[in-house]
Design an enzyme around this catalytic site. Structure first.
Site, mmCIF file in Angstrom:
data_model
loop_
_atom_site.group_PDB
_atom_site.id
_atom_site.type_symbol
_atom_site.label_atom_id
_atom_site.label_comp_id
_atom_site.label_asym_id
_atom_site.label_seq_id
_atom_site.Cartn_x
_atom_site.Cartn_y
_atom_site.Cartn_z
ATOM 1 N N PRO A 281 116.851 57.158 -137.464
ATOM 2 C CA PRO A 281 117.159 55.639 -137.923
ATOM 3 C C PRO A 281 117.133 54.101 -137.052
ATOM 4 O O PRO A 281 116.534 53.588 -137.588
ATOM 5 C CB PRO A 281 117.553 55.235 -139.617
ATOM 6 C CG PRO A 281 117.496 57.148 -139.156
ATOM 7 C CD PRO A 281 117.297 57.754 -137.771
ATOM 8 N N TYR A 282 117.839 54.844 -136.201
ATOM 9 C CA TYR A 282 118.282 53.936 -135.022
ATOM 10 C C TYR A 282 117.218 53.403 -134.340
ATOM 11 O O TYR A 282 116.529 52.314 -134.608
ATOM 12 C CB TYR A 282 118.889 54.262 -134.179
ATOM 13 C CG TYR A 282 119.680 53.722 -133.034
ATOM 14 C CD1 TYR A 282 120.059 52.594 -133.028
ATOM 15 C CD2 TYR A 282 119.608 53.364 -132.045
ATOM 16 C CE1 TYR A 282 120.776 51.633 -131.887
ATOM 17 C CE2 TYR A 282 119.557 52.954 -130.928
ATOM 18 C CZ TYR A 282 120.435 51.879 -131.047
ATOM 19 O OH TYR A 282 120.887 51.134 -130.414
#
Length: 214
Positions: A128-129
């Site tokens: 997700p980062y």
């Protein structure tokens, strides 16, 4: 040049604010989220503005008024979930880019992450980062702003060496946050890195020399 530091209370942000406050050419303005963070910047004689990246584009634009450049070095941090990563690292960056367009603040520096364009390098835990960084970078590149996207490797709190390796694609490697801040300082008005994206890790080249070879 007056520079808005978005994420000024983060570790890279604090290093950069200190460097800018000691500069003869630039003046920092620290964008922070909490009132209790103000005293630190007051001790440096640095102007602050309380603004949240979860607020509106207009609120961020108000914080940006009077600035010539923006450095986005904000992040939700490793202790938060994917929801906050998307709200801060992606949407917060997108809103800051929109605010820069709205205010005519053309110079924009983004602190991204090494391998942000290489999905095959994204581990499941941190995906997700990387999704946030990848798409925030693409929004910036499509914006028409004069951008520089800096993608550091593994961040450490070791003392800076002033020496890096910089190129479009690198293998993984560490780099002190202090050196990342120095790179950002050197990028502000270096036309050689305008509209460029590159990765940095610790290396043997002096920062200015490495940037001039990009």
């Amino acid at each position: 040049m007056k520079v808005l530091i978005v994420g000024a209370n983060g570790q890279i942000g604090r290093h950069l604010v200190q460097l800018l406050s000691q500069s003869q050419e630039h003046t920092p303005k620290a964008m922070i989220r909490l009132e209790e963070q103000i005293s630190y910047f007051n001790s440096l004689g640095v102007e602050t503005v309380l603004t949240s990246l979860e607020g509106s584009v207009d609120e961020i634009a108000d914080a940006m008024e009077g600035c010539d450049a923006v450095v986005f070095t904000a992040g939700s941090g490793g202790a938060t979930g994917a929801d906050k990563t998307l709200l801060i690292d992606l949407d917060g960056a997108a809103k800051t880019i929109k605010a820069a367009e709205q205010t005519g603040t053309e110079r924009f520096l983004m602190v991204s992450a090494i391998h942000a364009d290489r999905r095959e390098m994204w581990g499941e835990d941190i995906a997700p980062y990387y999704v946030a960084k990848h798409h925030a970078d693409n929004i910036l590149r499509a914006s028409g702003l004069v951008y520089t996207i800096v993608r550091p490797g593994l961040l450490t709190n070791d003392p800076g060496t002033g020496r890096i390796r910089a190129t479009e694609n690198l293998d993984s490697g560490p780099i002190p946050r202090e050196d990342v801040a120095q790179v950002l300082l050197h990028c502000l008005d270096n036309e050689h890195v305008f509209n460029k994206t590159f990765e940095i890790i610790s290396g043997d080249d002096e920062i200015e020399e490495a940037l001039d070879r990009l």
